[in-house]
Design an enzyme around this catalytic site. Structure first.
Site, short mmCIF file in Angstrom:
data_model
loop_
_atom_site.label_atom_id
_atom_site.label_comp_id
_atom_site.label_asym_id
_atom_site.label_seq_id
_atom_site.Cartn_x
_atom_site.Cartn_y
_atom_site.Cartn_z
N GLU A 158 1.70 1.70 -3.39
CA GLU A 158 0.37 2.12 -4.36
C GLU A 158 0.20 3.45 -3.96
OE1 GLU A 158 -1.44 -1.39 -2.58
OE2 GLU A 158 -2.37 -1.48 -4.60
N GLU A 217 2.28 -8.06 -1.69
CA GLU A 217 1.05 -8.45 -1.34
C GLU A 217 0.89 -9.96 -1.41
OE1 GLU A 217 1.54 -5.52 -2.80
OE2 GLU A 217 0.25 -4.16 -1.98
N GLY A 247 0.75 -0.90 -0.16
CA GLY A 247 0.16 -0.02 0.08
C GLY A 247 1.15 1.11 0.21
N1 CAA Z 1 2.03 -4.17 9.02
C1 CAA Z 1 2.19 -4.28 10.32
N2 CAA Z 1 3.46 -4.63 10.77
C2 CAA Z 1 4.55 -4.69 10.13
C3 CAA Z 1 4.43 -4.38 8.65
C4 CAA Z 1 3.11 -4.08 7.93
N3 CAA Z 1 3.04 -3.83 7.04
N4 CAA Z 1 5.60 -4.55 8.23
C5 CAA Z 1 6.47 -4.79 9.27
N5 CAA Z 1 5.75 -4.85 10.34
C6 CAA Z 1 6.34 -5.14 11.79
C7 CAA Z 1 7.12 -6.62 11.72
O1 CAA Z 1 5.95 -7.41 12.12
C8 CAA Z 1 7.89 -6.30 13.17
O2 CAA Z 1 7.15 -6.23 14.31
P1 CAA Z 1 7.79 -6.61 15.54
O3 CAA Z 1 9.06 -5.88 15.90
O4 CAA Z 1 6.73 -6.58 16.53
O5 CAA Z 1 8.22 -8.09 15.33
C9 CAA Z 1 8.38 -4.52 12.92
O6 CAA Z 1 7.32 -4.11 11.80
C10 CAA Z 1 9.73 -4.74 11.99
O7 CAA Z 1 9.51 -5.56 10.71
P2 CAA Z 1 10.90 -6.52 10.47
O8 CAA Z 1 11.57 -7.03 11.40
O9 CAA Z 1 10.46 -6.94 9.23
O10 CAA Z 1 11.97 -5.31 10.05
P3 CAA Z 1 12.82 -5.32 8.69
O11 CAA Z 1 13.57 -3.90 8.99
O12 CAA Z 1 13.69 -6.47 8.54
O13 CAA Z 1 11.91 -5.03 7.51
C11 CAA Z 1 10.00 -4.53 6.07
C12 CAA Z 1 11.13 -4.05 7.12
C13 CAA Z 1 11.02 -4.56 4.73
C14 CAA Z 1 9.30 -3.14 5.88
C15 CAA Z 1 9.45 -5.82 6.41
O14 CAA Z 1 8.87 -5.78 7.69
C16 CAA Z 1 8.31 -5.95 5.37
O15 CAA Z 1 8.51 -6.62 4.48
N6 CAA Z 1 7.04 -5.62 5.80
C17 CAA Z 1 5.68 -6.30 5.10
C18 CAA Z 1 5.69 -5.19 3.96
C19 CAA Z 1 4.56 -5.60 3.05
O16 CAA Z 1 4.15 -6.92 2.81
N7 CAA Z 1 3.76 -4.82 2.71
C20 CAA Z 1 2.54 -5.03 2.07
C21 CAA Z 1 1.18 -5.15 3.11
S1 CAA Z 1 -0.20 -5.40 2.36
C22 CAA Z 1 -0.87 -4.05 1.88
O17 CAA Z 1 -0.10 -2.96 1.65
C23 CAA Z 1 -2.18 -4.50 1.00
C24 CAA Z 1 -2.65 -3.22 0.17
O18 CAA Z 1 -2.33 -3.27 -1.11
C25 CAA Z 1 -3.74 -2.46 0.74
#
Ligand code: CAA
Ligand code: NAI
Length: 732
Positions: free
Chosen positions: A115, A135, A112
């Site tokens: 996006e 996603e 998002g």
């Molecule tokens: N939502 C909620 N929590 C999230 C998050 C998210 N999108 N991304 C990361 N977090 C949380 C993790 O669970 C973690 O929490 P804890 O410390 O409690 O364990 C914390 O943030 C730090 O995350 P990482 O340990 O993974 O930290 P990192 O520095 O190694 O990586 C990152 C950071 C690259 C952003 C990685 O966390 C990541 O890939 N996050 C997911 C990104 C993702 O998939 N986004 C798409 C979401 S779906 C969407 O957006 C749908 C849509 O189209 C509307």
């Protein structure tokens, strides 16, 4: 708005302020990743209203606090009922605004977050930023207009690749693709403010991606069919990649219709069990990073030693991949072999692998090669901080080597073994410093596979464990800390799984039938195809050494029983005939020749199985898919419960992460422990009891005490198991 928010400034999650030169600045502030929670969306709406009403601001810069733009939707909220404005109209409103909005991207713009950036009129990225629509890795599709705007901006083929793989791209690649307008190595906010000043008076109409003509490549059908074929072989049965392709196909329609289709597909995925399983995998991979050991040492309070220089000893299949992984992470590495011939072969292979890396990363091969020192001399190990041993799986050899390492390395150097299952403590016992010895179990190919089992021996120090876990992260791996049990976690659970598959052949199944069922379940490769790929001799050697087969077996012993338990000698018989799998062109399947890749059903093997059953008076029966799955997967998970009972793994998330990242368990099915939790523990217990009654000489089918205990507790959800097993004895 559906919720009442506190007006306290520090609580606000999207701040509006004014930057120099008539530019409005909106900063997202939701640590750690500025996820677009309902509160953030609410405050963002407010900030946008203020920015558009601010007559002193001619353009707007949208950025994130703490060096990070936005990690996308708040995944934690997916399982809750939350309010707040929806993301799609919010992004549409950004795009439709009368003032140019420039996204200032640093850290990441994911899901998002990207996006939202696509809804902005311009995008500027810091050179170290990463962008992507991941996603699909959560069982979803980019449901906030991503499937419609991205192909309009960067073209159909590139959008198809990015959306269906979820791959992150570097800022440099994003610039080449046309995903961003500018890349800076300076302060991205400052660059964005300057950029916004420049474009403040430019017409906006042509910057709104939703108004761009839908992309319509002439070869669209071929592209889509090709993608569907590839996706189905990569993640069989996974719904999200297929839905991504269908949503992208809708990008050829007018924007509003495309969005409608995107929303429809997203709604189906959003509530699917597969999305829940993949989100469980996402959080599991974070939970495993929060390890703790008996006593008080844990991931937070244990210091980590910096690895300035590492060494790899033994440059065969694993050592080569491990060397590449270290070098790729910028760590100077001593690469050591035992003789000149082996060293030369390894040097050639590692150089070729690094050459491919260099091309991929657009770097010079020299920049990698200058980090590796190939050598035969032990004295080069004197100044390394950490050694990874990857010599043959031979306990005597490893013991000898570790006592030598202890003599030659600095006293604080951490000594790791890549053994796949030998006792780490026995190896540590040959050194004067057992506290610096840790298992560092990579998976083949080591430069590709994301999993690292970090094996904590009873005497490994917390600092040694913390250092290895930290190094794993630098190498791009997910480290799971496990106890020192034979086969650790992954290979220990593989044993009952493989045994059941072998017993099923005795009872009437064929390798094709078992593999077909497992592949339909979602495994990239069934167990027999996988064994052929790894080489049947690997397990054969272990069984010979442990006296299960070979000269140590007493002649009067039944070929189908060992120590009173059922034993299947089929794999041994194949090895004795030189059928070692792909490497010899024959194993459970037939290949086009040695090293052939395509597994063909082998009439010889079918005849051999018939003859074997006749010899042992085994009456073949029809075995259905349900039984194949239940016997193989429940036996595996049952061993998983034992591993939890014994404290060899800290929680079900650890086991599931190991299986998804290391053993090809389909992520959309969560992992073995998640799978049995979904089926229902009580139903699984009943089936195991049934199978154990039918096969009383197979102890692995006897339900574990923990499974019984959980069922007696009313089958608590998987998120509670960790707490429940914590009270038991831990080997960690
Ligand atoms: N939502 C909620 N929590 C999230 C998050 C998210 N999108 N991304 C990361 N977090 C949380 C993790 O669970 C973690 O929490 P804890 O410390 O409690 O364990 C914390 O943030 C730090 O995350 P990482 O340990 O993974 O930290 P990192 O520095 O190694 O990586 C990152 C950071 C690259 C952003 C990685 O966390 C990541 O890939 N996050 C997911 C990104 C993702 O998939 N986004 C798409 C979401 S779906 C969407 O957006 C749908 C849509 O189209 C509307
Ligand atoms: P391999 O047989 O491909 O390579 C072993 C290498 O060690 C050879 O190149 C050999 O010359 C070298 N060697 C032997 N003695 C040495 C010594 N004293 N000093 C320096 N080098 C020496 O073995 P492979 O497959 O790479 O396995 C290595 C270790 O990794 C084993 O413990 C194995 O169990 C483990 N492992 C293997 C996996 C696999 O899929 N192959 C997966 C995970 C772990």
């Amino acid at each position: 708005m559906s919720e009442v928010r506190s007006p306290v400034e520090s609580d606000i999650m999207a701040h509006y302020s004014r930057a120099a030169g008539h530019i409005g600045l909106i900063r997202l502030a939701n640590p750690p990743v500025n996820a677009l929670s309902s509160a953030v969306r609410h405050d963002l709406c407010r900030a946008l209203e203020r920015a558009s009403a601010d007559t002193g601001a001619k353009a707007i810069v949208l950025c994130g606090e703490n060096g990070l733009f936005c990690g996308g939707a708040d995944i934690l909220e997916f399982s809750k009922k939350t309010g707040g404005p929806a993301l799609v109209p919010l992004i549409n409103a950004i795009e439709a605004g009368e003032k140019p909005v420039v996204a200032a991207i640093e850290g990441v713009a994911l899901g998002g977050g990207l996006e939202m950036a696509l809804g902005c009129h311009y995008r500027i990225a810091h050179c170290q930023a990463r962008l992507g629509l991941p996603e699909v890795m959560l069982g979803l599709l980019p449901g906030a207009g991503g499937t419609q705007r991205l192909p309009r901006l960067i073209g159909f083929p590139a959008a198809l690749e990015l959306i269906t793989t979820g791959r992150h791209v570097s800022a440099e690649e994003a610039l080449t693709l046309g995903l961003v307008d500018q890349v800076t190595d300076g302060d991205v906010q400052e660059a964005a403010v300057k950029f916004a000043q420049r474009v403040a008076d430019e017409p906006l109409a042509s910057r709104r991606l939703s108004t761009w003509k839908p992309p319509c490549p002439a070869d669209l059908d071929t592209l889509l069919q090709g993608a569907l074929g590839r996706l189905q072989s990569r993640a069989r049965g996974a719904l999200a990649p297929v839905a991504c392709v269908h949503a992208l196909q809708a990008a050829t329609l007018p924007f509003a219709q495309g969005i409608e289709k995107e929303q429809e597909l997203m709604a189906t995925l959003f509530s699917s069990p597969q999305a829940r399983a993949m989100q469980y995998c996402f959080f599991s991979q974070r939970i495993v990073g929060k390890w703790s050991l008996a006593g008080r040492a844990n991931w937070k309070n244990t210091p980590v030693r910096t690895v300035h220089r590492a060494a790899v000893v033994g440059l065969g299949t694993m050592g080569r991949g491990i060397t590449v992984t270290l070098v790729r992470a910028g760590i100077p590495t001593v690469a050591m072999e035992m003789d000149r011939g082996q060293l030369q072969a390894a040097q050639q292979a590692v150089t070729a692998m690094l050459e491919r890396e260099a091309t991929k990363q657009k770097r010079s091969l020299d920049s990698y090669l200058q980090l590796v020192q190939f050598t035969l001399e032990r004295r080069h190990l004197q100044d390394v901080d950490l050694v990874i041993e990857a010599v043959y799986e031979d306990l005597a050899l490893k013991k000898r080597l570790f006592s030598e390492l202890c003599a030659v390395c600095r006293p604080d150097a951490i000594l790791c073994t890549n053994t796949s299952g030998l006792d780490v403590d026995v190896i540590a016992g040959t050194t004067r410093r057992p506290e610096v010895v840790v298992g560092m179990h990579f998976f083949a190919p080591a430069h590709v596979m994301k999993l690292l089992e970090v094996v904590r021996g009873p005497r490994s120090s917390p600092v040694a464990v913390a250092t290895v876990v930290h190094l794993g992260k630098l190498l791009g791996k997910v480290s799971v800390v496990v106890g020192n049990s034979p086969g650790f976690v992954g290979n220990r659970l593989l044993k009952p799984y493989m045994e059941q598959a072998n017993f099923l052949l005795e009872e009437g199944a064929t390798p094709e039938q078992v593999d077909g069922t497992l592949e339909e379940f979602g495994f990239a490769m069934g167990i027999f195809r996988m064994s052929d790929l790894s080489g049947l001799d690997v397990g054969w050697r272990v069984r010979r050494e442990s006296g299960l087969t070979g000269p140590a077996v007493r002649p009067e012993e039944s070929p189908r029983h060992r120590l009173g338990c059922r034993y299947c000698p089929l794999a041994d018989l194949l090895c004795e005939r030189g059928r070692l799998g792909q490497k010899t062109g024959q194993g459970w399947y037939l290949y086009e020749g040695p090293e052939g890749r395509k597994a063909l059903p082998d009439p010889w093997l079918h005849g051999f199985l018939d003859e074997y059953r006749r010899q042992h008076a085994l009456k073949p029966r029809r075995i259905d898919q349900q039984e194949v799955l239940e016997r193989c997967l429940y036996a595996l998970a049952n061993e998983g419960f034992r591993v939890l009972e014994e404290g060899v793994a800290a929680g079900p998330e650890d086991i599931d992460t190991i299986y998804v990242l290391g053993y090809g368990w389909p992520a959309h099915m969560g992992g073995p422990m998640y799978h049995v939790a979904t089926v229902g523990l009580s139903a699984v217990l009943t089936r195991l009891e049934h199978f154990h009654r039918a096969h009383p000489d197979v102890p692995q089918l006897q339900p574990s005490a923990l499974l019984r205990h959980l069922v007696a507790q009313g089958s608590p959800p998987i998120s509670k198991w960790r707490e429940l097993v914590r009270v038991q004895r831990s080997q960690l």
